[in-house]
Design a protein around this motif. Sequence first.
Motif, PDB file in Angstrom:
ATOM      1  N   PRO A 223       7.750   9.938 -13.100  1.00 26.76           N
ATOM      2  CA  PRO A 223       7.309   8.595 -12.942  1.00 26.76           C
ATOM      3  C   PRO A 223       8.266   7.797 -12.417  1.00 26.76           C
ATOM      4  CG  PRO A 223       7.388   9.173 -15.344  1.00 26.76           C
ATOM      5  CD  PRO A 223       7.693  10.334 -14.567  1.00 26.76           C
ATOM      6  N   LEU A 224       8.134   6.703 -11.671  1.00 26.51           N
ATOM      7  CA  LEU A 224       9.164   5.668 -11.414  1.00 26.51           C
ATOM      8  C   LEU A 224       8.770   4.361 -11.921  1.00 26.51           C
ATOM      9  CD1 LEU A 224      10.372   6.576  -7.767  1.00 26.51           C
ATOM     10  CD2 LEU A 224      11.466   6.899 -10.047  1.00 26.51           C
ATOM     11  N   HIS A 225       7.627   3.706 -11.451  1.00 22.53           N
ATOM     12  CA  HIS A 225       7.142   2.356 -11.468  1.00 22.53           C
ATOM     13  C   HIS A 225       5.659   2.236 -11.836  1.00 22.53           C
ATOM     14  CE1 HIS A 225      11.081   1.593  -9.892  1.00 22.53           C
ATOM     15  NE2 HIS A 225      10.803   2.303  -8.774  1.00 22.53           N
ATOM     16  N   PHE A 226       5.240   1.281 -12.753  1.00 23.46           N
ATOM     17  CA  PHE A 226       3.951   0.827 -12.905  1.00 23.46           C
ATOM     18  C   PHE A 226       4.104  -0.605 -12.721  1.00 23.46           C
ATOM     19  CE2 PHE A 226       2.005   4.581 -14.629  1.00 23.46           C
ATOM     20  CZ  PHE A 226       3.183   5.384 -15.019  1.00 23.46           C
ATOM     21  N   LEU A 227       3.154  -1.242 -11.619  1.00 23.55           N
ATOM     22  CA  LEU A 227       3.314  -2.641 -11.242  1.00 23.55           C
ATOM     23  C   LEU A 227       1.990  -3.235 -11.315  1.00 23.55           C
ATOM     24  CD1 LEU A 227       5.191  -1.854  -7.784  1.00 23.55           C
ATOM     25  CD2 LEU A 227       6.319  -2.067 -10.115  1.00 23.55           C
ATOM     26  N   GLN A 228       2.089  -4.560 -11.606  1.00 22.88           N
ATOM     27  CA  GLN A 228       0.933  -5.507 -11.671  1.00 22.88           C
ATOM     28  C   GLN A 228       1.020  -6.619 -10.302  1.00 22.88           C
ATOM     29  OE1 GLN A 228       0.806  -5.948 -16.246  1.00 22.88           O
ATOM     30  NE2 GLN A 228      -1.165  -6.250 -15.573  1.00 22.88           N
ATOM     31  N   CYS A 229       1.508  -5.955  -9.201  1.00 24.11           N
ATOM     32  CA  CYS A 229       1.857  -7.012  -8.344  1.00 24.11           C
ATOM     33  C   CYS A 229       0.428  -7.790  -7.545  1.00 24.11           C
ATOM     34  CB  CYS A 229       2.546  -6.148  -7.353  1.00 24.11           C
ATOM     35  SG  CYS A 229       1.830  -4.791  -6.687  1.00 24.11           S
ATOM     36  N   HIS A 230      -0.665  -7.415  -7.945  1.00 21.00           N
ATOM     37  CA  HIS A 230      -1.992  -7.824  -7.315  1.00 21.00           C
ATOM     38  C   HIS A 230      -2.666  -8.897  -8.612  1.00 21.00           C
ATOM     39  CE1 HIS A 230      -2.490  -5.396  -4.058  1.00 21.00           C
ATOM     40  NE2 HIS A 230      -1.716  -4.565  -4.309  1.00 21.00           N
ATOM     41  N   SER A 231      -1.945  -9.460  -9.579  1.00 20.35           N
ATOM     42  CA  SER A 231      -2.478 -10.188 -10.620  1.00 20.35           C
ATOM     43  C   SER A 231      -2.621 -11.682 -10.136  1.00 20.35           C
ATOM     44  CB  SER A 231      -1.616 -10.142 -11.762  1.00 20.35           C
ATOM     45  OG  SER A 231      -1.136  -8.880 -12.177  1.00 20.35           O
ATOM     46  N   LYS A 232      -3.884 -12.107 -10.560  1.00 23.52           N
ATOM     47  CA  LYS A 232      -4.002 -13.545 -10.218  1.00 23.52           C
ATOM     48  C   LYS A 232      -2.873 -14.325 -10.790  1.00 23.52           C
ATOM     49  CE  LYS A 232      -8.927 -13.018  -9.717  1.00 23.52           C
ATOM     50  NZ  LYS A 232     -10.319 -13.451 -10.421  1.00 23.52           N
ATOM     51  N   ASN A 233      -2.347 -15.089 -10.351  1.00 19.38           N
ATOM     52  CA  ASN A 233      -1.334 -16.251 -10.595  1.00 19.38           C
ATOM     53  C   ASN A 233      -0.197 -15.379 -11.342  1.00 19.38           C
ATOM     54  OD1 ASN A 233      -2.980 -18.368  -9.823  1.00 19.38           O
ATOM     55  ND2 ASN A 233      -4.037 -17.992 -11.708  1.00 19.38           N
ATOM     56  N   ASN A 234       0.305 -14.230 -10.799  1.00 22.74           N
ATOM     57  CA  ASN A 234       1.108 -13.125 -11.522  1.00 22.74           C
ATOM     58  C   ASN A 234       1.027 -13.009 -12.781  1.00 22.74           C
ATOM     59  OD1 ASN A 234       2.317 -12.886  -8.817  1.00 22.74           O
ATOM     60  ND2 ASN A 234       3.557 -14.694  -8.961  1.00 22.74           N
ATOM     61  N   SER A 235      -0.244 -13.173 -13.403  1.00 22.26           N
ATOM     62  CA  SER A 235      -0.264 -13.179 -14.933  1.00 22.26           C
ATOM     63  C   SER A 235      -0.195 -11.921 -15.516  1.00 22.26           C
ATOM     64  CB  SER A 235      -1.801 -13.894 -15.383  1.00 22.26           C
ATOM     65  OG  SER A 235      -1.880 -13.394 -16.586  1.00 22.26           O
ATOM     66  N   PRO A 236       0.476 -11.347 -16.273  1.00 18.33           N
ATOM     67  CA  PRO A 236       0.654  -9.949 -16.879  1.00 18.33           C
ATOM     68  C   PRO A 236      -0.559  -9.706 -17.637  1.00 18.33           C
ATOM     69  CG  PRO A 236       1.939 -11.403 -18.259  1.00 18.33           C
ATOM     70  CD  PRO A 236       1.607 -12.290 -16.947  1.00 18.33           C
ATOM     71  N   SER A 237      -1.452 -10.691 -18.026  1.00 16.91           N
ATOM     72  CA  SER A 237      -2.484 -10.386 -18.778  1.00 16.91           C
ATOM     73  C   SER A 237      -3.698 -10.144 -18.055  1.00 16.91           C
ATOM     74  CB  SER A 237      -3.051 -11.587 -19.864  1.00 16.91           C
ATOM     75  OG  SER A 237      -3.188 -12.580 -18.951  1.00 16.91           O
ATOM     76  N   ASP A 238      -3.470 -10.213 -16.763  1.00 21.04           N
ATOM     77  CA  ASP A 238      -4.789  -9.598 -15.691  1.00 21.04           C
ATOM     78  C   ASP A 238      -4.865  -8.342 -15.489  1.00 21.04           C
ATOM     79  OD1 ASP A 238      -6.611  -9.423 -13.600  1.00 21.04           O
ATOM     80  OD2 ASP A 238      -5.455 -10.479 -12.187  1.00 21.04           O
ATOM     81  N   LEU A 239      -5.912  -7.784 -16.312  1.00 19.37           N
ATOM     82  CA  LEU A 239      -6.010  -6.372 -16.289  1.00 19.37           C
ATOM     83  C   LEU A 239      -7.698  -5.950 -15.469  1.00 19.37           C
ATOM     84  CD1 LEU A 239      -4.765  -5.026 -19.490  1.00 19.37           C
ATOM     85  CD2 LEU A 239      -3.654  -4.951 -17.330  1.00 19.37           C
ATOM     86  N   ARG A 240      -7.860  -7.076 -14.725  1.00 19.89           N
ATOM     87  CA  ARG A 240      -9.290  -7.033 -14.181  1.00 19.89           C
ATOM     88  C   ARG A 240      -9.478  -6.848 -12.914  1.00 19.89           C
ATOM     89  NH1 ARG A 240     -13.530  -8.469 -17.599  1.00 19.89           N
ATOM     90  NH2 ARG A 240     -13.122  -9.311 -19.725  1.00 19.89           N
ATOM     91  N   THR A 241      -8.483  -7.147 -12.020  1.00 19.66           N
ATOM     92  CA  THR A 241      -8.312  -7.393 -10.707  1.00 19.66           C
ATOM     93  C   THR A 241      -8.443  -5.846 -10.188  1.00 19.66           C
ATOM     94  OG1 THR A 241      -7.065  -9.371 -10.408  1.00 19.66           O
ATOM     95  CG2 THR A 241      -6.928  -7.693  -8.543  1.00 19.66           C
ATOM     96  N   GLN A 242      -9.432  -5.408  -9.369  1.00 21.09           N
ATOM     97  CA  GLN A 242      -9.681  -4.069  -9.009  1.00 21.09           C
ATOM     98  C   GLN A 242      -8.825  -3.794  -7.733  1.00 21.09           C
ATOM     99  OE1 GLN A 242     -12.171  -1.507  -9.949  1.00 21.09           O
ATOM    100  NE2 GLN A 242     -10.577  -0.471  -8.821  1.00 21.09           N
ATOM    101  N   LEU A 243      -8.065  -2.631  -7.776  1.00 18.73           N
ATOM    102  CA  LEU A 243      -7.245  -2.167  -6.589  1.00 18.73           C
ATOM    103  C   LEU A 243      -8.042  -1.221  -5.897  1.00 18.73           C
ATOM    104  CD1 LEU A 243      -3.676  -1.931  -8.254  1.00 18.73           C
ATOM    105  CD2 LEU A 243      -4.800  -3.855  -7.443  1.00 18.73           C
ATOM    106  N   TRP A 244      -8.280  -1.268  -4.824  1.00 18.99           N
ATOM    107  CA  TRP A 244      -8.980  -0.189  -3.645  1.00 18.99           C
ATOM    108  C   TRP A 244      -8.284   0.641  -2.901  1.00 18.99           C
ATOM    109  CZ3 TRP A 244     -13.814  -0.470  -5.378  1.00 18.99           C
ATOM    110  CH2 TRP A 244     -14.730  -1.364  -5.845  1.00 18.99           C
ATOM    111  N   ALA A 245      -7.311   0.369  -2.337  1.00 17.05           N
ATOM    112  CA  ALA A 245      -6.661   1.361  -1.262  1.00 17.05           C
ATOM    113  C   ALA A 245      -5.291   1.318  -1.115  1.00 17.05           C
ATOM    114  CB  ALA A 245      -7.319   1.021   0.027  1.00 17.05           C
ATOM    115  N   CYS A 246      -4.676   2.203  -0.783  1.00 19.64           N
ATOM    116  CA  CYS A 246      -3.256   2.222  -0.240  1.00 19.64           C
ATOM    117  C   CYS A 246      -2.981   3.180   0.706  1.00 19.64           C
ATOM    118  CB  CYS A 246      -2.547   2.376  -1.423  1.00 19.64           C
ATOM    119  SG  CYS A 246      -2.558   4.106  -2.253  1.00 19.64           S
ATOM    120  N   ALA A 247      -2.037   2.887   1.687  1.00 18.04           N
ATOM    121  CA  ALA A 247      -1.560   3.606   2.823  1.00 18.04           C
ATOM    122  C   ALA A 247       0.009   3.492   2.956  1.00 18.04           C
ATOM    123  CB  ALA A 247      -2.136   3.270   4.055  1.00 18.04           C
TER     124      ALA A 247
END
Length: 600
Positions: A223-247
């Motif tokens: 394991p290298l990193h666990f990121l929350q880069c899609h959080s609303k207003n960069n809030s670390p408490s945002d655990l609701r934003t759904q991530l869908w795809a990556c490439a």
Amino acid sequence: MAPLSTRLLFQRGRPKSDRLGKIRSLDLSGLNLLSEDLDLNLLGRLKQLQELDLSDNQLETLPADLGLPHLHVLHCANNQLSDVTPLCQFPQLEELSLEGNPFLTVSDSLKITFLLPELRKFNGKDVSTTRSKAENLNRELTTRVRMISEELVASGGTHAREADMPEGPHKATATQEPRARPVALRRPGDTPLSLSPQKRVCTSPLAPVEGSPVGSESSQLEPLHFLQCHSKNNSPSDLRTQLWACAFEPAWDEGQAGATSQTVATCGGEAVCVIDCQTGIVLHKYKVPGEEFFSVAWTTLTVVTQTGHKKRWNVLAAAGLRGLVRLLHVQAGFCCGLIRGHKKAIATLCFSPTHETHLFTASYDKRIILWDIGTPNQDYEFQASHLLTLDTTSTPLRLCPVAPCPDTYLLAGCEGGCCCWDVRLDQPQKRRVCEVEFVFSEGSEASGQRVDGLAFVNEDVVASKGSSLGTICLWSWSQTWQGRGSQPTVAVVVLARLQWSPTILAYFSLSTCPDKGLVLCGDEQGSVWIYDVRPLLAQRSPPQAAPQAPTQILKWPQPQALGQTVTKTMVNTVVANPTFTYLTALTDSNIVAIWRRGEP
């Protein structure tokens, strides 16, 4: 609403006249007009028109050439407009109303001030304040770009390939995360969550297939990193934003031995992020307020620079809730092309593996469209053309050009099953229905089962998921197609079945790593299932009755171990780069997880 007519224009035009060329004011509000109802030939005869009211209609865009050279006042409130660029055809416009268009953002208001130099009133307010803000923003962006360029030159540059790329416009909708000086770039929402030794991901093989861990030449994934880069207003408490795809971004030296990429694009919520897997730094971030991105895909184009040199350039396509495809210039941080062809959200998209400008988009409007995005002009602007429309009977979830013949057939996993279309462009029909539906057991009762995972493992073997509980199916394209005959429904020739989670939940996307013979899929418990299917496919015997166990299962820390409060995490998307050096997993709790394969 019937198309516009000369009689209607005379009825609603002022002053009353028997000639369209004398009308100065026209009220076309409240007629439920669609964009295609605006007859250019008819409206082009209104040579003296100064005021036009198109409010309270269903307009999604304004035609690029309405031919109204003297227009001073335009009302387009309460429509469905998503792009203000066509307004540049009205250089004399002094008053504009766009209120009640839900797809327009604050940044569009700033853009309008550049497009319309004579504008005095916007949405009933004096435009001078907005124009001042836009000018200040332009100065700030120019200064910022100059500073970044100077830093890159001073440091030798992290990506020399960008050096002679013409610089495109910077739009306020894009938030760029520059690549210079990583320490300064780590915003609170983009900082990798540090893991103490006891919180590191453990990899635990479960009933491994004969042999060693994944890939005989590899060691375990770390394991290298666990990121929350899609959080609303960069809030670390945002655990609701759904991530869908990556490439993963295509490697610049793709086609050469050992070519790989460590840059991955992820999408979820209103943002698309481009991440360096090695450092965990968010290199770029593109936001569209009110959008929810569902899918991303890369292509590599050959463009000609202003100096006449040919250059390879990676373009990222992103789409989602609004039914729009955005073509992103990642390094510059702006959208250089916008495609609107669907009436509902776009579920997924993919580029053709053989034609770099051909893009498939699949929507909840039950249509798949093939586009040719073309190559950008010197201003890095695209003009896409519509090539084909493929009708589906249910929502398409996954797209998969057929590996041995991608220019001939397209597979799609849909809510109602797995379907195939003929996509040859030398055929006369430009709108086509499903040619064949594939089913995964004998009998017609097997038809209509959801297929939410679909990918080729090699030139012949397809991995699909969703047709039966707790398993992933490996089947042969060539053997299935040979046995098709003229039947519209064909049972696939199963080569093997892989053991997977027994969950009844859907929409866990599988992926493959063809160069390594791997199949990957997440589950509802936050685990990543990895299968090395090469030994299995090498067997000549009939498929075994019992599903084959995974080669390896990655079990990574629940967010509680990372200082967060979440009761459950699901890994809904897993993708590895072609050499299986890096693996990226997305969760339903707004966490991007990145693993790296250790040195052998």
